[in-house]
Write an enzyme that holds these catalytic residues in place. Sequence first.
Site, PDB file in Angstrom:
ATOM      1  N   SER A  92       0.823  -1.214   0.000  1.00  0.00           N
ATOM      2  CA  SER A  92       0.000   0.000   0.000  1.00  0.00           C
ATOM      3  C   SER A  92       0.856   1.264   0.000  1.00  0.00           C
ATOM      4  O   SER A  92       1.927   1.296   0.605  1.00  0.00           O
ATOM      5  CB  SER A  92      -0.884  -0.011   1.249  1.00  0.00           C
ATOM      6  OG  SER A  92      -1.532   1.229   1.419  1.00  0.00           O
ATOM      7  N   TYR A 115      -3.032   5.524  -4.394  1.00  0.00           N
ATOM      8  CA  TYR A 115      -4.283   6.281  -4.494  1.00  0.00           C
ATOM      9  C   TYR A 115      -3.986   7.478  -5.376  1.00  0.00           C
ATOM     10  O   TYR A 115      -2.881   8.027  -5.324  1.00  0.00           O
ATOM     11  CB  TYR A 115      -4.726   6.780  -3.114  1.00  0.00           C
ATOM     12  CG  TYR A 115      -5.254   5.702  -2.195  1.00  0.00           C
ATOM     13  CD1 TYR A 115      -6.496   5.124  -2.438  1.00  0.00           C
ATOM     14  CD2 TYR A 115      -4.533   5.267  -1.088  1.00  0.00           C
ATOM     15  CE1 TYR A 115      -7.006   4.139  -1.596  1.00  0.00           C
ATOM     16  CE2 TYR A 115      -5.037   4.287  -0.245  1.00  0.00           C
ATOM     17  CZ  TYR A 115      -6.273   3.725  -0.501  1.00  0.00           C
ATOM     18  OH  TYR A 115      -6.762   2.757   0.329  1.00  0.00           O
ATOM     19  N   LYS A 205      -7.981  -1.103  -9.204  1.00  0.00           N
ATOM     20  CA  LYS A 205      -8.592  -1.836  -8.076  1.00  0.00           C
ATOM     21  C   LYS A 205      -9.836  -1.092  -7.585  1.00  0.00           C
ATOM     22  O   LYS A 205      -9.763   0.091  -7.272  1.00  0.00           O
ATOM     23  CB  LYS A 205      -7.584  -1.963  -6.934  1.00  0.00           C
ATOM     24  CG  LYS A 205      -8.131  -2.630  -5.676  1.00  0.00           C
ATOM     25  CD  LYS A 205      -7.009  -2.910  -4.675  1.00  0.00           C
ATOM     26  CE  LYS A 205      -7.487  -3.601  -3.423  1.00  0.00           C
ATOM     27  NZ  LYS A 205      -8.018  -2.686  -2.424  1.00  0.00           N
ATOM     28  N   HIS A 229     -13.387  -2.809  -1.499  1.00  0.00           N
ATOM     29  CA  HIS A 229     -12.505  -2.377  -0.410  1.00  0.00           C
ATOM     30  C   HIS A 229     -12.782  -3.196   0.855  1.00  0.00           C
ATOM     31  O   HIS A 229     -12.768  -2.668   1.967  1.00  0.00           O
ATOM     32  CB  HIS A 229     -12.674  -0.876  -0.156  1.00  0.00           C
ATOM     33  CG  HIS A 229     -11.381  -0.171   0.162  1.00  0.00           C
ATOM     34  ND1 HIS A 229     -10.645   0.499  -0.771  1.00  0.00           N
ATOM     35  CD2 HIS A 229     -10.682  -0.063   1.314  1.00  0.00           C
ATOM     36  CE1 HIS A 229      -9.560   1.018  -0.213  1.00  0.00           C
ATOM     37  NE2 HIS A 229      -9.556   0.671   1.060  1.00  0.00           N
ATOM     38  N   ARG A 283      -8.201  -9.279   4.988  1.00  0.00           N
ATOM     39  CA  ARG A 283      -8.327  -9.641   6.403  1.00  0.00           C
ATOM     40  C   ARG A 283      -7.639 -10.958   6.742  1.00  0.00           C
ATOM     41  O   ARG A 283      -7.030 -11.073   7.811  1.00  0.00           O
ATOM     42  CB  ARG A 283      -9.800  -9.738   6.781  1.00  0.00           C
ATOM     43  CG  ARG A 283     -10.495  -8.391   6.895  1.00  0.00           C
ATOM     44  CD  ARG A 283     -11.983  -8.623   7.113  1.00  0.00           C
ATOM     45  NE  ARG A 283     -12.734  -7.396   7.257  1.00  0.00           N
ATOM     46  CZ  ARG A 283     -13.075  -6.605   6.245  1.00  0.00           C
ATOM     47  NH1 ARG A 283     -12.693  -6.907   5.016  1.00  0.00           N
ATOM     48  NH2 ARG A 283     -13.779  -5.511   6.458  1.00  0.00           N
TER      49      ARG A 283
HETATM   50  C1  LIG Z   1      -7.154  -2.626   7.657  1.00  0.00           C
HETATM   51  C2  LIG Z   1      -7.305  -2.544   6.156  1.00  0.00           C
HETATM   52  C3  LIG Z   1      -6.526  -1.632   5.451  1.00  0.00           C
HETATM   53  C4  LIG Z   1      -6.645  -1.544   4.052  1.00  0.00           C
HETATM   54  N1  LIG Z   1      -5.843  -0.667   3.373  1.00  0.00           N
HETATM   55  C5  LIG Z   1      -5.915  -0.596   2.026  1.00  0.00           C
HETATM   56  C6  LIG Z   1      -5.047   0.259   1.294  1.00  0.00           C
HETATM   57  O1  LIG Z   1      -4.199   0.951   1.855  1.00  0.00           O
HETATM   58  N2  LIG Z   1      -5.182   0.287  -0.068  1.00  0.00           N
HETATM   59  C7  LIG Z   1      -6.117  -0.465  -0.733  1.00  0.00           C
HETATM   60  O2  LIG Z   1      -6.190  -0.410  -1.961  1.00  0.00           O
HETATM   61  N3  LIG Z   1      -6.921  -1.312  -0.073  1.00  0.00           N
HETATM   62  C8  LIG Z   1      -6.851  -1.395   1.282  1.00  0.00           C
HETATM   63  N4  LIG Z   1      -7.673  -2.266   1.955  1.00  0.00           N
HETATM   64  C9  LIG Z   1      -8.575  -3.157   1.199  1.00  0.00           C
HETATM   65  C10 LIG Z   1      -7.885  -4.486   0.892  1.00  0.00           C
HETATM   66  O3  LIG Z   1      -6.794  -4.307   0.013  1.00  0.00           O
HETATM   67  C11 LIG Z   1      -8.841  -5.489   0.231  1.00  0.00           C
HETATM   68  O4  LIG Z   1      -9.492  -4.882  -0.866  1.00  0.00           O
HETATM   69  C12 LIG Z   1      -9.891  -6.061   1.195  1.00  0.00           C
HETATM   70  O5  LIG Z   1      -9.361  -6.203   2.506  1.00  0.00           O
HETATM   71  C13 LIG Z   1     -10.362  -7.416   0.678  1.00  0.00           C
HETATM   72  O6  LIG Z   1     -11.379  -7.941   1.473  1.00  0.00           O
HETATM   73  P1  LIG Z   1     -11.115  -9.024   2.627  1.00  0.00           P
HETATM   74  O7  LIG Z   1     -10.528  -8.258   3.776  1.00  0.00           O
HETATM   75  O8  LIG Z   1     -12.467  -9.558   2.938  1.00  0.00           O
HETATM   76  O9  LIG Z   1     -10.166 -10.058   2.090  1.00  0.00           O
HETATM   77  C14 LIG Z   1      -7.577  -2.374   3.359  1.00  0.00           C
HETATM   78  C15 LIG Z   1      -8.333  -3.303   4.081  1.00  0.00           C
HETATM   79  C16 LIG Z   1      -8.215  -3.394   5.458  1.00  0.00           C
HETATM   80  C17 LIG Z   1      -9.052  -4.431   6.195  1.00  0.00           C
END
Ligand SMILES: Cc1cc2nc3c(=O)[nH]c(=O)nc-3n(C[C@H](O)[C@H](O)[C@H](O)COP(=O)(O)O)c2cc1C
Length: 342
Positions: A92, A115, A205, A229, A283
């Site tokens: 990230s 982003y 994404k 997300h 997660r």
């Molecule tokens: C704590 C946390 C931080 C995240 N930070 C980012 C991020 O910085 N950039 C991004 O594109 N997605 C971010 N995401 C989304 C994840 O990349 C991903 O799309 C999502 O967790 C997938 O779903 P899942 O948690 O059910 O596997 C974040 C998700 C979580 C839970």
Amino acid sequence: MSAPLFETMFGSASDGVGRTDAANRAAFAGVELRPRVLVDVRSRTLATTVLRDHVALPVLLGPIGGATRAHPDAEIAVVRAAAAAGTATVVSLASSHSIEAVVAAAGGPVWFQLYLLKSAEANRRLAEHAEAIGCSALVVTVDNPGVLTREDSRTRKRVRGTIAALGLDEVLGARGPVLESVDPAATWREIELLRSHCSLPIVVKGIQTAEDAALCREHGAAAIVVSNHGGQALVDPLGTLRRLPEVVAAAGGLEIYLDGGVREGADVLKALALGARAVLIGRAHLWGLAVAGEAGVRAVLEILRGELEAAMMFCGVTAVAEVDRRLVAAAAGRHRARVGAL
Ligand SMILES: Cc1cc2nc3c(=O)[nH]c(=O)nc-3n(C[C@H](O)[C@H](O)[C@H](O)COP(=O)(O)O)c2cc1C
């Protein structure tokens, strides 16, 4: 992890009736595999390619901002565990460790997640920097026009540091959350600009519709992540898996990955059957990280790999590349009453 931190990191959009992260899970439960039997499944191939990279299994580690809240080793632990499993990591922009340190620790492919910031120059320089230090794809997250402001001060400091190191600190306001620097005016033109400045393949994404999949193709993206997300954006009773088929149909051959709710090996097979080339996990690996750092993430990947192999054997599948629509029941999977019951 304290309960409030857990809720900050793992919370989900909710309308008081259902939660989007639960809808992502329920979408998998609503798709039925069609097992075939009496196939010689003694040997199985899980390896595939994602863009220019070879991976040993079709499971990538998705970008997680501020992962140091889960474990101090954060992304360093994640890339090491990914290397042990032979897969790729998306790091990230809000990485807890410097991107350089993460790439240096990685034994496998690293993709950089960006982003779209208010400064086109910052976007360009960050993309060029990612390329220069050896990242092999640029993942542009487009499902957050700067409205998610839950970020901790350490993450904020790190992102500011990354940007300041490129001599670009003036592009971010002096204070306030970094996500305030995400550009709500960004359009497809920013994707084109990045494409013209950077030779890395661009992965968009956060796509959920056929219309946007077609625009990804038109504007030169190489791949798409169907994603909401992890449920942290709009309330969505459908779940990403159910949105996958229309994106696949409109994407005209771009590689499609899916995330949201992937927790077990059979989920991976279902996503592949509906047209994904690979999945990302969020997660799942973050829980492993929180519990035991690198060993925890390794364990999560080993469990997923073992479950995927078992699901392949139960279904008569010998290679992930062979998985197609015939492996699941008709019409994007019947969505049982479960979502309604959330
Ligand atoms: C704590 C946390 C931080 C995240 N930070 C980012 C991020 O910085 N950039 C991004 O594109 N997605 C971010 N995401 C989304 C994840 O990349 C991903 O799309 C999502 O967790 C997938 O779903 P899942 O948690 O059910 O596997 C974040 C998700 C979580 C839970």
